[in-house]
Structures are given as structure tokens and as C-alpha cells.
Design a protein around this motif. Structure first.
Motif, PDB file in Angstrom:
ATOM      1  N   MET A   1       0.825  -1.195   0.000  1.00  0.00           N
ATOM      2  CA  MET A   1       0.000   0.000   0.000  1.00  0.00           C
ATOM      3  C   MET A   1       0.870   1.261   0.000  1.00  0.00           C
ATOM      4  SD  MET A   1      -3.069   0.954  -0.038  1.00  0.00           S
ATOM      5  CE  MET A   1      -4.018   2.376   0.224  1.00  0.00           C
ATOM      6  N   ARG A   2       2.007   1.200   0.753  1.00  0.00           N
ATOM      7  CA  ARG A   2       2.891   2.365   0.795  1.00  0.00           C
ATOM      8  C   ARG A   2       3.491   2.665  -0.567  1.00  0.00           C
ATOM      9  NH1 ARG A   2       7.096   2.570   5.680  1.00  0.00           N
ATOM     10  NH2 ARG A   2       8.029   3.976   4.205  1.00  0.00           N
ATOM     11  N   ARG A   3       3.862   1.609  -1.294  1.00  0.00           N
ATOM     12  CA  ARG A   3       4.470   1.805  -2.607  1.00  0.00           C
ATOM     13  C   ARG A   3       3.461   2.421  -3.580  1.00  0.00           C
ATOM     14  NH1 ARG A   3       9.258  -2.182  -3.635  1.00  0.00           N
ATOM     15  NH2 ARG A   3       9.428  -0.796  -5.408  1.00  0.00           N
ATOM     16  N   PHE A   4       2.218   1.962  -3.491  1.00  0.00           N
ATOM     17  CA  PHE A   4       1.183   2.509  -4.367  1.00  0.00           C
ATOM     18  C   PHE A   4       0.933   3.982  -4.054  1.00  0.00           C
ATOM     19  CE2 PHE A   4      -3.313   3.384  -5.283  1.00  0.00           C
ATOM     20  CZ  PHE A   4      -3.274   3.207  -6.656  1.00  0.00           C
ATOM     21  N   LEU A   5       0.866   4.319  -2.780  1.00  0.00           N
ATOM     22  CA  LEU A   5       0.667   5.709  -2.377  1.00  0.00           C
ATOM     23  C   LEU A   5       1.862   6.569  -2.802  1.00  0.00           C
ATOM     24  CD1 LEU A   5      -1.216   7.654  -0.900  1.00  0.00           C
ATOM     25  CD2 LEU A   5      -0.043   7.061   1.209  1.00  0.00           C
ATOM     26  N   GLY A   6       3.069   6.007  -2.663  1.00  0.00           N
ATOM     27  CA  GLY A   6       4.260   6.731  -3.094  1.00  0.00           C
ATOM     28  C   GLY A   6       4.265   6.989  -4.586  1.00  0.00           C
ATOM     29  N   ALA A   8       1.636   7.162  -6.479  1.00  0.00           N
ATOM     30  CA  ALA A   8       0.581   8.146  -6.739  1.00  0.00           C
ATOM     31  C   ALA A   8       1.072   9.566  -6.438  1.00  0.00           C
ATOM     32  CB  ALA A   8      -0.652   7.815  -5.916  1.00  0.00           C
ATOM     33  N   CYS A   9       1.836   9.738  -5.364  1.00  0.00           N
ATOM     34  CA  CYS A   9       2.380  11.069  -5.034  1.00  0.00           C
ATOM     35  C   CYS A   9       3.386  11.525  -6.093  1.00  0.00           C
ATOM     36  CB  CYS A   9       3.053  11.049  -3.668  1.00  0.00           C
ATOM     37  SG  CYS A   9       1.918  11.061  -2.287  1.00  0.00           S
ATOM     38  N   ILE A  10       4.233  10.601  -6.548  1.00  0.00           N
ATOM     39  CA  ILE A  10       5.212  10.953  -7.571  1.00  0.00           C
ATOM     40  C   ILE A  10       4.514  11.385  -8.853  1.00  0.00           C
ATOM     41  CG2 ILE A  10       7.015  10.016  -9.080  1.00  0.00           C
ATOM     42  CD1 ILE A  10       7.834   8.194  -6.740  1.00  0.00           C
ATOM     43  N   LEU A  11       3.564  10.574  -9.291  1.00  0.00           N
ATOM     44  CA  LEU A  11       2.854  10.903 -10.530  1.00  0.00           C
ATOM     45  C   LEU A  11       2.037  12.184 -10.396  1.00  0.00           C
ATOM     46  CD1 LEU A  11       1.708   7.371 -11.716  1.00  0.00           C
ATOM     47  CD2 LEU A  11       3.585   8.763 -12.581  1.00  0.00           C
ATOM     48  N   GLY A  12       1.424  12.397  -9.234  1.00  0.00           N
ATOM     49  CA  GLY A  12       0.669  13.636  -9.014  1.00  0.00           C
ATOM     50  C   GLY A  12       1.563  14.861  -9.038  1.00  0.00           C
ATOM     51  N   GLY A  13       2.711  14.773  -8.376  1.00  0.00           N
ATOM     52  CA  GLY A  13       3.655  15.896  -8.377  1.00  0.00           C
ATOM     53  C   GLY A  13       4.196  16.184  -9.761  1.00  0.00           C
ATOM     54  N   TYR A  85       7.117  19.667  -5.836  1.00  0.00           N
ATOM     55  CA  TYR A  85       8.382  19.096  -5.395  1.00  0.00           C
ATOM     56  C   TYR A  85       8.210  18.305  -4.096  1.00  0.00           C
ATOM     57  CZ  TYR A  85      13.330  18.801  -4.296  1.00  0.00           C
ATOM     58  OH  TYR A  85      14.579  18.342  -4.001  1.00  0.00           O
ATOM     59  N   THR A  86       7.411  18.822  -3.174  1.00  0.00           N
ATOM     60  CA  THR A  86       7.151  18.121  -1.915  1.00  0.00           C
ATOM     61  C   THR A  86       6.437  16.795  -2.173  1.00  0.00           C
ATOM     62  OG1 THR A  86       6.995  20.247  -0.772  1.00  0.00           O
ATOM     63  CG2 THR A  86       6.067  18.338   0.343  1.00  0.00           C
ATOM     64  N   ALA A  87       5.454  16.789  -3.064  1.00  0.00           N
ATOM     65  CA  ALA A  87       4.748  15.549  -3.384  1.00  0.00           C
ATOM     66  C   ALA A  87       5.697  14.522  -4.002  1.00  0.00           C
ATOM     67  CB  ALA A  87       3.588  15.832  -4.328  1.00  0.00           C
ATOM     68  N   ILE A  88       6.599  14.972  -4.862  1.00  0.00           N
ATOM     69  CA  ILE A  88       7.556  14.055  -5.485  1.00  0.00           C
ATOM     70  C   ILE A  88       8.507  13.476  -4.449  1.00  0.00           C
ATOM     71  CG2 ILE A  88       9.487  13.925  -7.121  1.00  0.00           C
ATOM     72  CD1 ILE A  88       7.967  16.025  -8.812  1.00  0.00           C
ATOM     73  N   VAL A  89       9.026  14.314  -3.560  1.00  0.00           N
ATOM     74  CA  VAL A  89       9.959  13.842  -2.529  1.00  0.00           C
ATOM     75  C   VAL A  89       9.265  12.873  -1.572  1.00  0.00           C
ATOM     76  CG1 VAL A  89      11.323  14.588  -0.532  1.00  0.00           C
ATOM     77  CG2 VAL A  89      11.495  15.820  -2.680  1.00  0.00           C
ATOM     78  N   ILE A  90       8.070  13.206  -1.129  1.00  0.00           N
ATOM     79  CA  ILE A  90       7.333  12.310  -0.237  1.00  0.00           C
ATOM     80  C   ILE A  90       7.019  11.003  -0.952  1.00  0.00           C
ATOM     81  CG2 ILE A  90       5.100  11.998   0.922  1.00  0.00           C
ATOM     82  CD1 ILE A  90       5.234  14.966   1.673  1.00  0.00           C
ATOM     83  N   GLY A  91       6.677  11.093  -2.222  1.00  0.00           N
ATOM     84  CA  GLY A  91       6.404   9.890  -2.996  1.00  0.00           C
ATOM     85  C   GLY A  91       7.613   8.980  -3.094  1.00  0.00           C
TER      86      GLY A  91
END
Length: 97
Positions: A1-6, A8-13, A85-91
Motif C-alpha cells: 500500500m505504501r508503494r502505491f501511495l508513493g 501516486a504522489c510521484i505521478l501527481g507531483g 516538489y514536496t509531493a515528489i519527494v514524499i512519494g
């Protein structure tokens, strides 16, 4: 689940950051973006041999960008850049473990 959320954050950013990039040329922006995403996924989630192939795919995407040589950057607000940038880093943190 963490990888999927990560992921999603990368793609969203990347999506919010890439909204301000305009490509013009014979190859559409979809080709270069798709090659870039496939290359990044191969680099981050593959074995050594697949990682090397991912670097090649990413280099091919950069080559296609410079082959077209027609991309424009629209102005971006500081808030939008920091949020992307924050979304990408968190992802990447979530995806990498």
C-alpha cells in the motif's frame, strides 16, 4: 500500500509540474513522457540489468526531447513548485521504503 501511495504522489507531483511545459514537434509529448515514466519505473523497481535498460530508455526520452527541440516553459508560481516538489519527494520516500 505504501508503494502505491508513493507512486501516486510521484505521478501527481510530476503531473502538476508538467502542466506548465508545452511541447511542439513531430513526436508528441505523450511519447517522451511515456518513455520517461517507463525509464524511471525501470530504474527504481528493477534488478541491475533492468536498471541499465531503464537508463537507456530515459536517455532515449531525453534524446527525443532534444530532437524535437521545441518545448516551452510557462511561468509557475512558487507555491505550485514547492507543492509539486514536496509531493515528489514524499512519494520517493514512501516508494523506496
Amino acid at each position: 500500500m505504501r508503494r502505491f501511495l508513493g507512486l501516486a504522489c510521484i505521478l501527481g507531483g510530476l503531473y502538476f509540474l508538467a502542466q506548465n511545459i508545452i511541447f511542439h514537434g513531430t513526436l508528441g509529448a505523450g511519447t517522451t513522457v511515456l518513455l520517461s515514466l517507463v525509464g524511471i519505473l525501470m530504474i527504481t523497481s528493477g534488478r541491475d540489468q533492468i536498471r541499465y535498460l531503464g537508463y537507456g530508455v530515459l536517455a532515449l526520452a531525453v534524446f527525443f526531447i532534444f530532437l524535437n527541440a521545441r518545448f516551452f516553459l510557462k511561468p509557475i508560481s512558487l507555491l505550485q513548485f514547492v507543492a509539486s516538489y514536496t509531493a515528489i519527494v514524499i512519494g520517493f520516500r514512501l516508494y523506496g521504503g
